[in-house]
Scaffold this active site. Structure first.
Site, mmCIF file in Angstrom:
data_model
loop_
_atom_site.group_PDB
_atom_site.id
_atom_site.type_symbol
_atom_site.label_atom_id
_atom_site.label_comp_id
_atom_site.label_asym_id
_atom_site.label_seq_id
_atom_site.Cartn_x
_atom_site.Cartn_y
_atom_site.Cartn_z
ATOM 1 N N SER A 261 4.085 -8.155 -8.919
ATOM 2 C CA SER A 261 4.171 -6.691 -8.918
ATOM 3 C C SER A 261 5.561 -6.263 -8.453
ATOM 4 O O SER A 261 6.341 -7.072 -7.937
ATOM 5 C CB SER A 261 3.125 -6.100 -7.986
ATOM 6 N N LYS A 262 5.826 -4.983 -8.633
ATOM 7 C CA LYS A 262 7.115 -4.440 -8.218
ATOM 8 C C LYS A 262 7.313 -4.632 -6.717
ATOM 9 O O LYS A 262 8.407 -4.881 -6.249
ATOM 10 C CB LYS A 262 7.159 -2.963 -8.602
ATOM 11 N N ARG A 263 6.183 -4.514 -6.001
ATOM 12 C CA ARG A 263 6.286 -4.649 -4.541
ATOM 13 C C ARG A 263 6.755 -6.039 -4.106
ATOM 14 O O ARG A 263 7.450 -6.180 -3.114
ATOM 15 C CB ARG A 263 4.953 -4.301 -3.873
#
Ligand code: GLU
Length: 513
Positions: A261-263
């Site tokens: 994910s982007k996180r």
């Protein structure tokens, strides 16, 4: 005869292209080129609520930067256009009507409130053969009533009528035959009168058929839609020419635990987007591979190996080599860990393949951004300077700190090196060295180095003391490439000047402020 290979990358312009989407585009491209086929870029913008301005340009710019070339698309044109779904409304309208006329789809008027009520009344409610008979649709209402509601301007959707009790077989090149029962499928919405647009499912199937797509290569997250797509091909009478499916495994977090994910990128410090993205709504900026200093060739090579291998352990491959080796036989079915450290290694490796002159060209804008003034330095000087540092960097921007001393004489000296390397005797020693160097006619590394080494030996000087102080004076700290490579590049005058500046300016006894 096998049909011509035609593949499509079909992103929805709902935000920046995720690195997983880039890998999907890449595998489509490699497969197309390997098989002498055609690569289509189709913009799937039928979900007007999720449209994000700038996303389409971002997709085009990303693919162009990476060298993924499109044969047919919005910009390129082609015989099957338009390639943007919002410009194909007439085509979808006709196909929705065909399904309605054939009794394979029906009109439903249920309001959101009615659907909520049905969900509340029936646990695990699904709009399908077991429930459609109780809902407000063209199967339960008299034909005149249906017409009246439409004429009145009531909003409706068209739903696909899934026949229960069928085995639906999805043939996936990676997974083999996947069979599911049609009973678990719901009557998906294919069209909404509210915006006169089809949903993803209908538009996607119709376009793949009309654009003569031979292989649908996409992320695993679309596998659950595939049975419905198989049924749609059948309902349209297109089963014979339905494309082959390839559902690519997910990209996983670097530790393999869950979807990337982007996180994860924010947390571990790597980009998950090809280019920097400025969110038009939040104003937030997300980092990109390009702006972080990656070479497109390195990103391509790194991504190609996330889920595929060439059948041996070759790692470094150009786009052409990837094309010549690519096939789905060596694609993995399980998720690929996003080993971003490996991405850095690829970048380092591709930097080593650049000539010094090419590296110098990439260095120029980075130097400018870092406030290094290159005026007065020849291309040749810059190329030689960055060439000495090439093996030490992962990113071009690493050069800005490491190469600065080639363009600016030190004005300060690293205090801990001063403390360790500059004693009371050093100034006198460095003055003797300066005199020695001044007397040299040939200042090349090959000529200067043995002279200085002999001088150290014959005077019984301490090699470490001399060379470290010398380096401190010239570089400003005890780091950097081979000393005589440096002096050859900056030249005799500058070397001697830096020695004398250091003698004047380094005062180890003064307290460091
Ligand atoms: N528009 C879909 C997406 O955004 C396309 C999925 C597919 O390739 O069928 O990925």
């Amino acid at each position: 005869m096998a049909r011509p290979v035609r593949v499509r990358f079909a992103p929805s312009p709902t935000g920046p292209l995720h690195i997983g989407g880039v890998r999907t585009a890449l595998y489509n491209y490699l497969f197309a080129r390997r098989n002498g086929g055609t690569m289509i870029l189709r913009i799937e913008d039928t979900d007007s609520n999720r449209f994000v301005p700038g996303a389409e340009d971002y997709i085009n710019e990303s693919l162009a930067w990476l060298g993924i070339k499109i044969d047919e698309g919005v910009r390129e044109g082609g015989p099957f256009g338009p390639y943007k779904q919002s410009e194909r409304r007439d085509i979808y309208r006709k196909h929705v009507k065909d399904l309605l006329d054939a009794g394979r789809a029906y009109i439903a008027f249920d309001t959101p409130e009615e659907l909520d009520a049905a969900r509340a009344a029936t646990p695990n409610f699904q709009y399908d053969a077991s429930t459609r008979g109780r809902m407000r649709n063209s199967l339960t209402l008299p034909a005149e009533e249906v017409q009246r509601l439409i004429d009145e301007g009531q909003q409706y959707v068209v739903r696909f009528k899934v026949e229960p009790g069928r085995d639906v077989v999805v043939n996936d090149l990676l997974r083999g035959k996947v069979t599911i029962k049609s009973d678990i499928l719901d009557d998906k919405v294919l069209y909404k009168s509210a915006d006169d647009l089809p949903t993803y499912h209908l538009a996607n199937i119709v376009d793949d058929h009309l654009m003569e797509v031979s292989h649908v290569i996409r992320g695993e997250e679309w596998l659950p839609s595939a049975p419905l797509h198989v049924l749609l091909y059948e309902a349209f009478g297109w089963a014979d020419t339905a494309p082959e499916f390839v559902h690519l495994p997910l990209l996983l977090k670097p530790d393999g635990k869950g979807k990337l994910s982007k996180r994860d990128g924010d947390r571990l410090g790597f980009p998950v987007f090809p280019l920097e993205w400025h969110d038009p709504k939040s104003g937030e900026t997300s980092s990109g591979y390009r702006e972080s200093g990656y070479l497109p060739e390195a990103v391509i090579n790194f991504l190609a190996l996330l889920g595929w291998n060439p059948g041996d352990d070759t790692e470094v491959m150009s786009m052409d080599e990837l094309i010549s080796k690519f096939s789905f036989d060596h694609c993995s079915r399980s998720g690929a860990k996003f080993a971003f450290e490996k991405g850095k290694w690829f970048n380092h490796t591709y930097i080593q393949q650049l000539s010094d002159a090419e590296l110098a060209k990439l260095f120029r804008p980075a130097a400018e951004a870092a406030g290094i003034n290159l005026d007065g330095f020849s291309d040749d000087y810059i190329a030689k300077a960055v060439g000495t540092l090439k093996s030490r960097i992962n990113f071009v921007k690493d050069l800005t700190e490491q190469a600065r001393f080639y363009f600016e004489a030190p004005t300060t000296y690293a205090p801990k090196d001063v403390k360790k390397r500059w004693s009371e005797q050093t100034p006198e020693l460095m003055e003797r060295l300066a005199v020695l160097l001044e007397g040299l006619d040939d200042f090349s590394a090959a000529a200067a180095e043995p002279v200085v080494m002999d001088w150290i030996k014959s005077n019984e000087l301490h090699m470490g003391n001399v060379m470290n102080a010398f380096r401190l004076a010239v570089v400003g700290e005890c780091k950097g490439p081979h000393m005589f490579e440096i002096t050859e590049i900056i030249g005799k005058k500058e070397t001697v000047k830096r020695l004398r500046d250091a003698i004047r300016n380094i005062h180890p006894d003064e307290p460091v402020v």
